[in-house]
Structure formats: structure tokens, C-alpha cells
Scaffold this motif. Structure first.
Motif, short mmCIF file in Angstrom:
data_model
loop_
_atom_site.label_atom_id
_atom_site.label_comp_id
_atom_site.label_asym_id
_atom_site.label_seq_id
_atom_site.Cartn_x
_atom_site.Cartn_y
_atom_site.Cartn_z
N GLY A 1 3.50 15.53 -6.84
CA GLY A 1 4.69 16.21 -6.36
C GLY A 1 5.84 15.29 -6.01
N GLN A 2 5.61 13.96 -6.07
CA GLN A 2 6.65 13.00 -5.74
C GLN A 2 7.12 12.26 -6.99
OE1 GLN A 2 7.94 12.66 -2.47
NE2 GLN A 2 6.70 14.53 -2.32
N SER B 1 9.94 5.19 -1.65
CA SER B 1 9.77 6.63 -1.59
C SER B 1 10.66 7.29 -0.53
CB SER B 1 8.31 6.96 -1.30
OG SER B 1 8.11 8.34 -1.10
N LEU B 2 10.88 8.58 -0.71
CA LEU B 2 11.56 9.40 0.31
C LEU B 2 10.62 9.77 1.44
CD1 LEU B 2 13.55 11.78 -2.05
CD2 LEU B 2 14.54 10.03 -0.57
N ARG C 1 6.49 5.22 1.85
CA ARG C 1 7.37 4.04 1.93
C ARG C 1 6.65 2.88 2.58
NH1 ARG C 1 11.48 7.56 3.56
NH2 ARG C 1 11.27 6.96 5.75
N HIS C 2 5.98 3.15 3.69
CA HIS C 2 5.29 2.08 4.41
C HIS C 2 4.21 1.45 3.55
CE1 HIS C 2 2.73 0.23 7.60
NE2 HIS C 2 3.92 -0.12 8.05
N GLU C 3 3.47 2.28 2.84
CA GLU C 3 2.43 1.77 1.94
C GLU C 3 3.05 0.93 0.83
OE1 GLU C 3 -1.35 3.47 -0.69
OE2 GLU C 3 -0.04 4.84 0.42
N GLN C 4 4.16 1.41 0.28
CA GLN C 4 4.81 0.69 -0.81
C GLN C 4 5.41 -0.63 -0.34
OE1 GLN C 4 7.56 3.66 -2.21
NE2 GLN C 4 6.02 4.72 -3.43
N ASP D 1 16.83 -0.19 -2.71
CA ASP D 1 17.10 0.99 -1.90
C ASP D 1 15.80 1.33 -1.19
OD1 ASP D 1 17.54 3.51 -0.89
OD2 ASP D 1 18.20 4.40 -2.79
N LEU D 2 15.78 1.14 0.13
CA LEU D 2 14.57 1.36 0.91
C LEU D 2 14.44 2.79 1.42
CD1 LEU D 2 14.46 -1.92 3.03
CD2 LEU D 2 13.70 -1.53 0.67
#
Length: 254
Positions: free
Chosen positions: A111-112, A137-138, A143-146, A167-168
Motif C-alpha cells: 500500500g506504500q 517514506s511518508l 522512515r526510521h527503518e529506512q 528528501d527525508l
């Protein structure tokens, strides 16, 4: 649009007698080139970057041709990325000697939007540099995992020095941004130059785009190139919905 907070010029690109190099790095979300591409090319050219860390590069029909046109209009060449990295890309000048490139797709959350990294190892004079462009990610947890994956990938490039930018989708107080800033030098926080906020273009009120450097690299200045000769407020508004981040870095000889 706010004016530049720094009157001092950003150092120009050069290679020093000891083999170290001053490298100008631009991070820029270009919104799939859906806006004024001529203005976009003018902004990039005026920043005189050695490396451009692109986010939201074209990913669909004739994406390579579109990205190649932007590179040519900015006196650059494609280094890596684009659709093969799910959006991040790297452009460079012919000053860079390219050792290798790799496009990395990150695990897909159902879904992302698919995310990825565009990476490369390049040399400027005697300075060897790992490079990574990202668009996180949004979703906060993703995001934290990435951000952890980014640090692992940067370390895996096997270079003594590296730069990452993108772009974070998060401000400096967010956990993913803090995770990166704890391990790397946040360019603007280390040596602020130009403007701070990168989003939104209609009235920027937050910093969600950044350039990071590994310890050992000297940050000579970093920020939004407001007031830089050749970078007009009109072009910044017309080019895309983010403001770019420009950094000058002194990279030691390897």
C-alpha cells in the motif's frame, strides 16, 4: 520568499595540491519534472554542482530520456538511478571519475510507494567519495527503518568518506532525521549558509531536505541557495515544489 541568511560566498570546486577536493553537492526533489524544466535547469546550473542528488526523478514513460535532457541542459551527465532506484538519481560533472554505481530497491510495504537509493563511488583528484541519494517514506515507522538502511548502505560503500542527501519527509526533530544526524554531519546544522527551510515552495516553513557528510569531511557551507547569483526566486518557485540544498565540502585525499 526569504532572502539568504549568509552574505559569504560558497567555496568553488577545486582540487588542492595535497589531493583533497572541494566538492559542491546539490540535493533536489524535482517532482518528476512536472513543472518548469527550463527553470529547473537554470537553478541547477547556477549552483555549479559537481554532484546532484535527485529525488522524484521521472520513473515512467521515457524516463531515461527526460532525465538525460535535464542533465544535458544543466551541463551534467547521468551517474545512476531514476526508475531503477524508484525515484532517487545521481547526476555529476565530467570532473568526477566514476568507480562504480548501484541502484538499491528497499523492502516494499504493501500500500506504500516503493523506495530506493541511488548510490555511487567517485573520485575527485585524490579524494574518494561514496554518494547516496534518498527519498524516505511518508510513514514515520518506515522512515526510521529506512534511515538505518541508509547508514548501513553508506558504510557498505567501503569508502573512507561519503555524502548522503535527500528528501527525508521529516524535520530535524523527527527520529529518522535525528538518527542520521547522530551518525553523520548534518550540513546545515554544522555550517549554515543560505536559507534553512525547504518546504513548501509557496512559503517554506520547515526543513525536510538535507545533505549529510561522514566525519572527516569538512563542511564549508550548506543551505538553500537563496540570493546566489543566477538563482532567482521566480525560478525556484517555478522549478518544483521543494527548494534545493547546496553544500560545499572539503573531502580529504584517500
Amino acid at each position: 520568499m526569504p532572502t539568504s541568511s549568509s552574505a559569504s560566498p560558497l567555496p568553488v570546486s577545486r582540487t588542492e595540491a595535497d589531493g583533497s577536493a572541494v566538492v559542491r553537492v546539490l540535493s533536489y526533489n524535482i517532482r518528476s519534472m512536472r513543472d518548469d524544466t527550463a527553470a529547473l535547469a537554470r537553478v541547477i546550473s547556477a549552483c555549479a554542482p559537481d554532484l546532484v542528488l535527485v529525488q522524484e526523478a521521472p520513473r515512467f514513460f521515457r524516463w531515461r530520456k527526460k532525465l538525460a535532457r535535464l542533465a544535458a541542459a544543466s551541463d551534467l551527465v547521468i551517474l545512476s538511478g531514476g526508475a531503477t532506484a524508484a525515484g532517487p538519481a545521481l547526476l555529476c560533472t565530467l570532473r568526477a571519475t566514476v568507480e562504480r554505481t548501484e541502484d538499491v530497491l528497499l523492502p516494499l510495504t504493501p500500500g506504500q510507494h516503493r523506495r530506493g537509493f541511488a548510490t555511487a563511488v567517485v573520485r575527485f583528484g585524490g579524494a574518494r567519495l561514496g554518494v547516496l541519494s534518498c527519498h524516505l517514506s511518508l510513514r514515520k515507522d518506515e522512515r526510521h527503518e529506512q534511515s538505518g538502511m541508509l547508514l548501513d548502505r553508506l558504510a557498505g560503500l567501503g569508502t573512507p568518506h561519503a555524502v548522503a542527501g535527500g528528501d527525508l519527509n521529516e524535520s530535524p526533530t523527527g527520529p529518522a532525521f535525528r538518527r542520521l544526524a547522530d551518525a553523520l554531519q548534518d550540513g546545515f546544522a554544522t555550517r549554515p549558509w543560505g536559507g534553512e527551510h525547504t518546504w513548501t515552495f509557496a512559503g517554506p516553513d520547515r526543513r525536510i531536505d538535507a545533505v549529510f557528510a561522514t566525519p572527516g569531511i569538512e563542511v564549508l557551507g550548506c543551505g538553500v541557495p537563496l540570493g546566489l547569483p543566477g538563482v532567482s526566486a521566480a525560478d525556484l518557485r517555478a522549478a518544483t515544489d521543494h527548494l534545493p540544498v547546496l553544500a560545499a565540502l572539503r573531502v580529504p585525499a584517500s
